[in-house]
Design a protein around this motif. Structure first.
Motif, short mmCIF file in Angstrom:
data_model
loop_
_atom_site.label_atom_id
_atom_site.label_comp_id
_atom_site.label_asym_id
_atom_site.label_seq_id
_atom_site.Cartn_x
_atom_site.Cartn_y
_atom_site.Cartn_z
N UNK A 1 0.85 -1.19 0.00
CA UNK A 1 0.00 0.00 0.00
C UNK A 1 0.89 1.24 0.00
N UNK B 1 1.28 5.45 -0.16
CA UNK B 1 0.58 6.70 0.03
C UNK B 1 0.69 7.53 -1.24
N UNK B 2 -0.33 8.33 -1.48
CA UNK B 2 -0.33 9.13 -2.70
C UNK B 2 0.89 10.02 -2.82
N UNK B 3 1.27 10.68 -1.71
CA UNK B 3 2.38 11.61 -1.84
C UNK B 3 3.71 10.89 -2.02
N UNK C 1 4.76 4.68 3.86
CA UNK C 1 4.18 5.97 4.19
C UNK C 1 5.07 7.14 3.84
N UNK D 1 -1.68 -0.98 -4.07
CA UNK D 1 -2.89 -0.17 -3.91
C UNK D 1 -2.46 1.20 -3.40
N UNK D 2 -3.29 2.18 -3.69
CA UNK D 2 -2.96 3.53 -3.27
C UNK D 2 -3.81 3.92 -2.08
N UNK D 3 -3.22 4.68 -1.20
CA UNK D 3 -3.98 5.11 -0.04
C UNK D 3 -3.75 6.60 0.17
N UNK D 4 -4.78 7.33 0.51
CA UNK D 4 -4.62 8.76 0.78
C UNK D 4 -5.30 9.10 2.07
N UNK D 5 -4.70 10.02 2.82
CA UNK D 5 -5.42 10.50 4.00
C UNK D 5 -6.59 11.33 3.51
N UNK E 1 0.88 17.99 -1.09
CA UNK E 1 0.58 16.71 -0.45
C UNK E 1 1.53 16.44 0.70
N UNK E 2 2.79 16.88 0.57
CA UNK E 2 3.71 16.73 1.68
C UNK E 2 3.23 17.50 2.89
N UNK F 1 0.42 14.36 10.64
CA UNK F 1 1.31 13.71 11.61
C UNK F 1 1.78 14.63 12.73
N UNK G 1 -5.89 9.93 -6.92
CA UNK G 1 -5.55 10.65 -5.71
C UNK G 1 -6.78 11.03 -4.91
N UNK H 1 -9.46 9.22 -4.20
CA UNK H 1 -10.07 8.22 -3.32
C UNK H 1 -9.12 7.92 -2.19
N UNK H 2 -9.66 7.38 -1.14
CA UNK H 2 -8.78 7.07 -0.03
C UNK H 2 -8.06 5.76 -0.22
N UNK H 3 -8.76 4.79 -0.74
CA UNK H 3 -8.08 3.52 -1.04
C UNK H 3 -8.48 3.15 -2.45
N UNK H 4 -7.55 2.83 -3.28
CA UNK H 4 -7.95 2.46 -4.64
C UNK H 4 -7.04 1.39 -5.18
N UNK H 5 -7.60 0.53 -5.97
CA UNK H 5 -6.82 -0.47 -6.67
C UNK H 5 -6.13 0.21 -7.81
N UNK H 6 -4.92 -0.15 -8.04
CA UNK H 6 -4.21 0.63 -9.03
C UNK H 6 -4.09 -0.02 -10.40
#
Lengths: 339, 280
Positions: free
Chosen positions: A27, A29-31, A64, A193-197, B23-24, B31, B175, B177-182
């Motif tokens: 997984x 992260x997008x960034x 991450x 898979x991609x995950x984004x906050x 995004x950074x 965090x 970008x 979606x929070x979780x996506x199949x790629x």
């Protein structure tokens, strides 16, 4: 394995059981993806690497964050700089609450060629410190088929064990066959898979460009297949050359071995004749073995052949993909024309 | 009365921000330590022709209370040095903070950064989502002089532009979606592409029909761009087109045959184990 009972707490999942479960997905992260893309694209055509940081949970490896490795010039003392760079970087990242567990590394490639010995050696050196690690391979040029050219690659367990015990270069066909490892069992590609906050997702929606067609769409619809095919065909040629070289090495080894055995047989025969003569004279027979005379010839490592074949297979698959797409587009165009 | 001088700012600077930076910042904000209201950090980039191109950033730990502000300078300088090793072209160009608007302590931080670089730019990214939007603003500072004595520093807002080209090529939908199949199959993606194209064409033809029937006011700009688009379709006679498509289809088929041949050869070599055997 925590399968029968109720414990579903974090500790039991990330405890010692982690390495028993096979890695199913990675997984990102997008960034992290954006950072990797940026770093590889800016340094093109130099190939660059960087470190991946994240968490290893159960069947998923979460990445991450990441950072780039500096370019090593010949003038600096490379090793000292690299390790102090890493130490400093990790310390700084820990202060801003970024997970500083190394989970692997990323590298950019040309044309998706990644099956090299360096990958295996790097992987083994990483495995000494972390249980599971992956390598993310990114192709800055992309195959132009609209898909993001990112792959997560890891070594299969059986092969990794064999390589660790014997050393990569001294693996031969027999040893590998004994372990049941064939050419296909070296590398394993894991789905990403991609995950984004949620905040990042909101940001992306806010930034959404007004164009209704993304750039990847227009690339996908373009009819020109020729340049991609050309570059892939030249890659195919290069791979075939490598295969040919491999075969030559193997034949050379076989010929040298045969010649050496012939020499040994001749020498043995001469010795036996001498001994017969000596016995006739009543003298001590000379020993029939001379261990120092013939040094065993080194067998060429099987790994080279495997890697070359794997690479060839991959290039063929890529070619097939592109040609299939090309045919589809041509068929569509003919359909349009008939309207 | 001593003259109150408002200095003219330097030639209009615009700020361009790459999406990686944003995004950074989002990630750093997510965090942050407990009790911290906002995050600040350094911006790296390239200055050319009055345009500041912000390409990279990193967070810097800081301590903020109503009386004082402390920024971890060693951390900032250490990371700046490390990043310089990776990409020597990127220099410190300013700093960012999350949160809406500019507050009093920012002047001190801006002062610190002006020691690092000339004319630092301050970018604020509103992660608290006030006003239902993620506002991204950029400021440069100007000194207010009263008879050669500096009274205050004023933050002047400048244009800030977010370059979305990178994001577009990555795929905005990925970008969002929070979780996506790629991994998307090539055939499926081609299908979605074509369906999108046909949707666009339908919309365009609907619009033209409405205008012709008089139901909608014609817009000259749209009409012109439609005409341009239609005229760009090359007119090739039927036979020529057929020949072109057949030729390219033949080329493609030839290469497919070749690659299948090589693959079969490899598979046979696997089965027979001839890979290990020498050529005699």
């Amino acid at each position: 394995m925590a399968q029968g009972g109720p414990p579903l707490n974090f500790a039991s999942i990330t405890g010692n059981k982690a390495q028993d479960q096979p890695l199913r997905s990675v997984q990102l992260d997008g960034h992290v993806v954006l950072k990797i893309v940026k770093h590889c694209r800016e340094s093109y055509p130099t190939l660059v690497t960087g470190q991946l940081l994240g968490l290893d949970i159960g069947q998923t490896l979460e990445v991450t964050d990441c950072y780039a490795f500096p370019r090593t010039d010949e003038q600096d003392d490379g090793a000292m700089d690299a390790s102090s760079y890493q130490v400093d970087m990790m310390r700084c990242l820990r202060e801003v609450n970024i997970d500083n567990n190394t989970v692997g590394w990323y590298q950019s490639t040309k044309m998706g060629v990644y099956q090299a010995e360096e990958l295996i050696t790097t992987y083994l050196s990483y495995q000494e410190s972390i249980k599971r690690c992956i390598c993310i391979v990114y192709d800055p040029v992309g195959m132009g088929s609209g898909r993001l050219p990112l792959r997560a690659v890891t070594l299969k367990e059986a092969f990794a064990e064999a390589a660790k015990k014997e050393g990569v270069l001294s693996l031969t066909f027999e040893k590998l066959r004994a372990k049941g490892v064939s050419r296909k069992d070296i590398f394993e590609e894991i789905p990403i898979t991609l995950h984004n906050s949620p905040l990042a997702a909101a940001m992306a929606t806010a930034l959404e460009p007004e164009m209704t067609a993304a750039q990847s769409d227009t690339e996908r619809l373009s009819l020109s297949v020729a340049p991609k095919l050309e570059s892939n065909l030249s890659l195919l040629n290069a791979c075939l050359d490598d295969v040919f070289l491999e075969q030559q090495t193997v034949s050379q080894y076989a010929r040298a071995l045969a010649w050496q055995q012939q020499q040994q047989a001749q020498w043995l025969q001469r010795r036996r004749q001498e001994n017969a003569g000596r016995r006739a004279n009543g003298e001590e027979p000379l020993p029939e073995e001379d261990p120092n005379q013939f040094k065993p010839i080194k067998e060429p490592p099987a790994i080279d052949g495997f890697l070359v074949f794997n690479q060839l297979n991959q290039v063929c698959n890529q070619l097939n993909g592109i040609t299939a797409q090309g045919l589809q587009k041509v068929a569509l165009l003919q359909g349009f024309q008939r309207l | 009365m001593a003259p109150f001088i408002l200095p003219v700012g330097s030639a209009a600077t615009t700020v361009r921000v790459q999406p990686v930076v944003l995004f950074n910042v989002c990630d750093a904000y997510v965090r942050r330590n407990e009790g911290q209201e906002r995050v600040i950090g350094t911006l790296l980039g390239v200055i050319s022709d009055g345009v500041i191109d912000v390409r990279n950033c990193y967070a810097v730990p800081h301590d903020e209370s109503s009386e004082r502000v402390a920024v971890d300078i060693t951390h900032h300088q250490l990371l700046a040095g490390l990043q310089a090793k990776v990409n020597p072209k990127e220099v410190v160009v300013g700093w960012y903070s999350t949160g809406d608007g500019v507050s009093g302590s920012d002047a001190l931080i801006q002062d610190f950064y002006s020691r690092e670089c000339q004319n630092p730019v301050h970018v604020t990214i509103d992660t608290t989502l006030q006003n239902q939007s993620l506002a991204i603003k950029a400021y440069i500072s100007r000194a207010l002089l009263l008879a050669e004595k500096q009274l205050a520093t004023e933050f002047v807002q400048v244009d800030c532009e977010v370059k979305t080209a990178d994001l577009g090529s990555l795929g905005v939908d990925l970008m969002e979606k929070e979780i996506s199949e790629k991994v998307q199959h090539d055939a499926d993606s081609l299908e979605t592409c074509i369906s999108q194209l046909s949707l666009c064409l339908e919309q365009a033809s609907e619009y033209v029909d409405k205008v012709v029937e008089g139901k909608q006011k014609p817009d000259q700009a749209i009409g012109r761009s439609l005409a341009e688009a239609v005229s760009q379709v090359p007119f090739i006679s039927k036979t020529d087109l057929e020949q072109l498509t057949n030729d390219s289809a033949q080329d493609v088929l030839l290469i497919m045959y070749l690659s299948n041949l090589v693959r079969t050869q490899l598979a046979l070599a696997d089965r027979l184990g001839t890979a290990a055997l020498p050529l005699l």
